[in-house]
Design a protein around this motif. Structure first.
Motif, short mmCIF file in Angstrom:
data_model
loop_
_atom_site.label_atom_id
_atom_site.label_comp_id
_atom_site.label_asym_id
_atom_site.label_seq_id
_atom_site.Cartn_x
_atom_site.Cartn_y
_atom_site.Cartn_z
N HIS A 145 0.83 -1.20 0.00
CA HIS A 145 0.00 0.00 0.00
C HIS A 145 0.87 1.25 0.00
O HIS A 145 1.85 1.32 0.74
CB HIS A 145 -0.92 0.02 1.22
N ASP A 157 2.12 6.02 13.76
CA ASP A 157 0.87 5.42 14.22
C ASP A 157 -0.14 5.41 13.07
O ASP A 157 -0.34 6.43 12.41
CB ASP A 157 0.31 6.22 15.40
N PRO A 158 -0.78 4.27 12.80
CA PRO A 158 -1.70 4.18 11.66
C PRO A 158 -2.83 5.19 11.69
O PRO A 158 -3.39 5.54 10.65
CB PRO A 158 -2.24 2.75 11.76
N HIS A 159 -3.17 5.68 12.88
CA HIS A 159 -4.32 6.57 13.01
C HIS A 159 -3.91 8.01 13.35
O HIS A 159 -4.78 8.80 13.74
CB HIS A 159 -5.27 6.03 14.09
N TYR A 203 1.95 5.03 0.98
CA TYR A 203 1.73 5.93 2.12
C TYR A 203 2.39 7.27 1.85
O TYR A 203 3.36 7.36 1.10
CB TYR A 203 2.33 5.33 3.41
N THR A 226 -5.49 10.24 5.83
CA THR A 226 -4.87 9.11 5.14
C THR A 226 -3.63 8.68 5.90
O THR A 226 -3.11 9.44 6.72
CB THR A 226 -4.48 9.48 3.69
N ARG A 227 -3.17 7.49 5.67
CA ARG A 227 -1.99 6.98 6.37
C ARG A 227 -0.77 7.82 6.02
O ARG A 227 -0.36 7.90 4.87
CB ARG A 227 -1.75 5.51 6.00
N THR A 228 -0.20 8.44 7.04
CA THR A 228 0.94 9.33 6.84
C THR A 228 2.01 9.05 7.88
O THR A 228 1.73 9.04 9.08
CB THR A 228 0.52 10.81 6.96
#
Length: 228
Positions: free
Chosen positions: A9, A81-83, A11, A88-90
């Motif tokens: 994916h 951290d994913p959240h 990022y 969006t995932r950053t």
């Protein structure tokens, strides 16, 4: 092998700058307003471009937002951290910079209403930026105890009482005046000038400046500026 890459994916990679400065009394961090009608503030930052290294991107972003270059800039930590970013995932790579408050700040971006805040009195911050500042303060405290990094926040000439105020601000304490003076002079990094500071006492305090050659040597070794 190529299929393995395609299955991953994508990022975003951001860079956030914890820009620290000292105004003579307080240790401060430079923040920008996140939105015109919002009371949320954030660190200065930007995005990694395809042809950039992390260090090059950090220097570019710092210059674009402040107009400053040739300042102390060090990679601090990666925050993934994913959240951490709800959009969006950053992944953010944080850097901390040390600049002299009072340096030409005409290059500060007006678009984001950049302001200085005390590191001990922060407004509401975006995402995990408060955590970034906390970690930068810990790193600064560790390095200032062993290396002459603190002088990056001082003007070209300064008095021992002014230098003590800096260390008081970094460690949020009040060091003993005589012990501090003895300790800092024992490093051999300071050159005493013939000029005195006027208007604060009858005798006046002598100005000092950093011995640049010894500073470079000391930057690569561990000294003992602050006792445990």
């Amino acid at each position: 092998m190529l299929d393995q890459y395609k299955q991953q994916h994508p990022y975003l990679v951001a860079l956030d700058s914890i820009i620290l400065g000292f105004d003579g009394d307080n240790l401060k961090v430079l923040l920008v307003k996140r939105g015109v009608n919002e009371e949320t503030w954030s660190l200065m930052g930007g995005w990694l471009q395809p042809d950039e290294t992390l260090d090059r991107a950090a220097n570019r972003i710092l210059f674009e937002l402040t107009g400053l270059n040739d300042v102390y800039l060090e990679q601090l930590h990666a925050f993934g951290d994913p959240h951490r970013d709800p959009i969006t995932r950053t992944v953010s790579v944080a850097y901390f910079a040390l600049i002299k408050v009072g340096t030409d700040e005409s290059g500060l971006s007006d678009a984001y209403q950049a302001q200085w805040f005390s590191v001990y009195e922060l407004p509401h911050l975006l995402f995990d930026h408060a955590q970034m500042i906390e970690l930068a303060l810990k790193r600064l405290r560790y390095k200032a105890a062993h290396q002459p990094i603190g002088f990056e926040l001082m003007p070209e000439k300064f008095t021992i009482p002014q230098l003590k105020k800096l260390f008081d601000a970094i460690y949020n304490t009040d060091f003993d005046r005589r012990n501090f003076s003895r300790k800092i002079l024992s490093t051999g990094l300071l050159i005493k000038l013939d000029e005195k500071q006027k208007g604060f006492s009858k005798k006046g305090a002598y100005y000092y400046q950093v011995d640049k050659e010894k500073y470079q040597q000391a930057s690569e070794s561990l000294l003992s500026f602050i006792a445990n």
